[in-house]
Write an enzyme that holds these catalytic residues in place. Structure first.
Site, PDB file in Angstrom:
ATOM      1  N   TYR A 130       0.860  -1.120  -0.058  1.00 33.43           N
ATOM      2  CA  TYR A 130      -0.008   0.032   0.067  1.00 33.43           C
ATOM      3  C   TYR A 130       0.992   1.254   0.030  1.00 33.43           C
ATOM      4  O   TYR A 130       0.553   2.137  -0.648  1.00 33.43           O
ATOM      5  CB  TYR A 130      -0.988  -0.085   1.173  1.00 33.43           C
TER       6      TYR A 130
HETATM    7  N1  LIG Z   1      -6.990   3.981   7.190  1.00 37.98           N
HETATM    8  C1  LIG Z   1      -5.732   4.814   7.368  1.00 37.98           C
HETATM    9  O1  LIG Z   1      -5.503   4.642   8.657  1.00 37.98           O
HETATM   10  C2  LIG Z   1      -5.226   5.561   6.432  1.00 37.98           C
HETATM   11  C3  LIG Z   1      -3.989   6.299   6.610  1.00 37.98           C
HETATM   12  C4  LIG Z   1      -3.478   7.286   5.869  1.00 37.98           C
HETATM   13  C5  LIG Z   1      -4.188   7.391   4.693  1.00 37.98           C
HETATM   14  N2  LIG Z   1      -5.382   6.800   4.303  1.00 37.98           N
HETATM   15  C6  LIG Z   1      -6.128   7.108   2.959  1.00 37.98           C
HETATM   16  O2  LIG Z   1      -6.940   7.843   3.331  1.00 37.98           O
HETATM   17  C7  LIG Z   1      -7.980   7.904   2.049  1.00 37.98           C
HETATM   18  C8  LIG Z   1      -9.332   7.947   2.908  1.00 37.98           C
HETATM   19  O3  LIG Z   1      -9.499   6.686   3.670  1.00 37.98           O
HETATM   20  P1  LIG Z   1     -10.726   6.079   4.217  1.00 37.98           P
HETATM   21  O4  LIG Z   1     -10.768   5.533   5.549  1.00 37.98           O
HETATM   22  O5  LIG Z   1     -11.945   7.235   4.122  1.00 37.98           O
HETATM   23  O6  LIG Z   1     -11.335   5.008   3.145  1.00 37.98           O
HETATM   24  P2  LIG Z   1     -12.484   4.233   2.896  1.00 37.98           P
HETATM   25  O7  LIG Z   1     -13.360   4.535   4.056  1.00 37.98           O
HETATM   26  O8  LIG Z   1     -12.150   2.779   2.755  1.00 37.98           O
HETATM   27  O9  LIG Z   1     -13.043   4.818   1.377  1.00 37.98           O
HETATM   28  C9  LIG Z   1     -12.467   4.396   0.351  1.00 37.98           C
HETATM   29  C10 LIG Z   1     -13.376   4.874  -0.886  1.00 37.98           C
HETATM   30  O10 LIG Z   1     -12.744   4.555  -2.089  1.00 37.98           O
HETATM   31  C11 LIG Z   1     -13.780   3.745  -2.818  1.00 37.98           C
HETATM   32  N3  LIG Z   1     -13.121   3.075  -3.834  1.00 37.98           N
HETATM   33  C12 LIG Z   1     -12.521   1.977  -3.745  1.00 37.98           C
HETATM   34  N4  LIG Z   1     -12.278   1.180  -4.929  1.00 37.98           N
HETATM   35  C13 LIG Z   1     -12.668   2.153  -5.697  1.00 37.98           C
HETATM   36  C14 LIG Z   1     -12.764   2.196  -7.163  1.00 37.98           C
HETATM   37  N5  LIG Z   1     -12.167   1.150  -8.145  1.00 37.98           N
HETATM   38  N6  LIG Z   1     -13.142   3.435  -7.836  1.00 37.98           N
HETATM   39  C15 LIG Z   1     -13.726   4.415  -7.183  1.00 37.98           C
HETATM   40  N7  LIG Z   1     -13.759   4.191  -5.767  1.00 37.98           N
HETATM   41  C16 LIG Z   1     -13.506   3.198  -5.090  1.00 37.98           C
HETATM   42  C17 LIG Z   1     -14.689   3.018  -1.826  1.00 37.98           C
HETATM   43  O11 LIG Z   1     -15.735   2.872  -2.599  1.00 37.98           O
HETATM   44  P3  LIG Z   1     -17.184   2.010  -1.865  1.00 37.98           P
HETATM   45  O12 LIG Z   1     -17.697   2.879  -0.618  1.00 37.98           O
HETATM   46  O13 LIG Z   1     -17.981   1.711  -3.127  1.00 37.98           O
HETATM   47  O14 LIG Z   1     -16.583   0.889  -1.155  1.00 37.98           O
HETATM   48  C18 LIG Z   1     -14.829   4.076  -0.529  1.00 37.98           C
HETATM   49  O15 LIG Z   1     -16.008   4.974  -0.740  1.00 37.98           O
HETATM   50  C19 LIG Z   1      -7.532   6.668   1.442  1.00 37.98           C
HETATM   51  O16 LIG Z   1      -6.823   7.427   0.309  1.00 37.98           O
HETATM   52  C20 LIG Z   1      -6.563   5.979   2.257  1.00 37.98           C
HETATM   53  O17 LIG Z   1      -5.825   5.258   1.492  1.00 37.98           O
HETATM   54  C21 LIG Z   1      -5.943   5.977   5.194  1.00 37.98           C
END
Ligand SMILES: NC(=O)c1ccc[n+]([C@@H]2O[C@H](COP(=O)([O-])OP(=O)(O)OC[C@H]3O[C@@H](n4cnc5c(N)ncnc54)[C@H](OP(=O)(O)O)[C@@H]3O)[C@@H](O)[C@H]2O)c1
Length: 216
Positions: A130
Site C-alpha cells: 500500500y
Molecule cells: N486507514 C488509514 O489509517 C489511512 C491512513 C492514511 C491514509 N489513508 C487514506 O485515506 C483515504 C481515505 O480513507 P478512508 O478511511 O476514508 O477510506 P474508505 O472509507 O475505505 O473509503 C475509500 C473509498 O474508496 C472507494 N473506492 C474503492 N475502490 C474504488 C474504485 N475502484 N473506484 C472508485 N472508488 C473506489 C470506496 O468505494 P465503496 O464505498 O463503494 O467501497 C470507498 O468509498 C484513502 O486514500 C486511504 O488510502 C488511510
C-alpha cells in the site's frame, strides 16, 4: 470552485461531502461506485456521478468535465489484495490525475499516507505494498502539471474532530480523526501557499486555518 470528489462514499469522503455541501465557496460533484450510493446522495441534494477508478482515463475525464479541482480520497481498503492496491491506489489515482489534466482541472488534492515519500520509514511495514502504491502515485502527481497538495495523515480515527492539527515539523501525535482530515483538505482547496506541497498531518494543537497559512 467546482470540486470533483473521488471517494465520495468513503469515511473521509462522507465528511468532505457534508463540508462541501455546506460551503458557499464550492460546488460539489461526488464520484461514487454504485447507482444506489449516487441515488442516496442525490436524495440529500448532492450532485453525484457513478464511475470506477478501474475505468479508462477518457471515461474518468468525461465525468470530471467542467471541474476546477479534484480531491482524491478513495482507497482499495485493507480487505482487498495487492491487485486492488495496484489497480486503485496506484493506477486509479494516476488515471484520475491524467483525467484532471485532460479536462483542465488544475488543482488536485491527494489524501496520501504519512511519509509515503520516505521509503526508509515503511521498509518493514506490514502494509508495504500500500505504501509503495501511495509513494508512486504521489511521485506521479509531483511530476504532473497540476497544482497539487499531498496530505500525509497518520492513522485515521473515527472519533469526532477537534479542529486542531499539527503539520510537518510540529507533529507530536501519530493519528488524526477522519473529520479533521476532511476539514483540512477542504480548507486547503483555495490556499495557493499549499500548491505543490506535501503536508504531513496529525491531530494537534493549532487551528486548521493557522496551520495551513503557515505552510511555505
Ligand atoms: N486507514 C488509514 O489509517 C489511512 C491512513 C492514511 C491514509 N489513508 C487514506 O485515506 C483515504 C481515505 O480513507 P478512508 O478511511 O476514508 O477510506 P474508505 O472509507 O475505505 O473509503 C475509500 C473509498 O474508496 C472507494 N473506492 C474503492 N475502490 C474504488 C474504485 N475502484 N473506484 C472508485 N472508488 C473506489 C470506496 O468505494 P465503496 O464505498 O463503494 O467501497 C470507498 O468509498 C484513502 O486514500 C486511504 O488510502 C488511510
Amino acid at each position: 470552485m467546482k470540486v470533483f470528489l473521488i471517494g465520495g462514499n468513503g469515511q473521509v469522503g462522507k465528511h468532505m461531502v457534508n463540508l462541501l455541501q455546506e460551503s458557499e465557496k464550492h460546488e460539489l460533484t461526488a464520484m461514487v461506485r454504485s447507482v444506489e450510493q449516487a441515488a442516496q446522495l442525490k436524495e440529500s441534494g448532492v450532485k453525484a456521478v457513478v464511475a470506477d477508478l478501474e475505468a479508462n482515463v477518457d471515461e474518468l475525464a468525461e465525468v470530471m468535465k467542467g471541474s476546477d479541482a479534484v480531491i482524491f480520497t478513495a482507497g482499495s481498503g485493507g480487505k482487498t489484495g495487492p491487485d486492488k492496491t495496484l489497480l486503485v491506489d496506484l493506477d486509479g489515482a494516476v488515471k484520475s490525475m491524467e483525467a484532471a489534466e485532460k479536462v483542465g482541472a488544475n488543482r488536485y488534492l491527494m489524501v496520501s499516507a504519512f511519509k509515503a515519500e520516505d521509503r526508509e520509514s515503511w521498509k518493514d511495514s506490514p502494509i508495504k505494498p500500500y505504501m509503495v502504491a501511495k509513494h508512486y502515485a504521489d511521485r506521479m502527481l509531483r511530476e504532473s502539471s497540476l497544482n497539487y497538495t499531498i496530505f500525509g495523515p497518520g492513522l485515521l480515527l473515527n472519533e469526532p474532530g477537534t479542529g486542531k492539527i499539527d503539520v510537518n515539523n510540529n507533529i507530536k501525535k501519530t493519528s488524526i480523526s477522519r473529520e479533521d482530515v476532511a476539514r483540512t483538505v477542504v480548507a486547503a482547496l483555495d490556499k495557493e501557499n499549499t500548491y505543490r506541497k506535501t503536508i504531513h498531518l496529525m491531530s494537534g494543537e493549532c487551528t486548521i486555518e493557522k496551520a495551513l497559512n503557515q505552510i511555505s
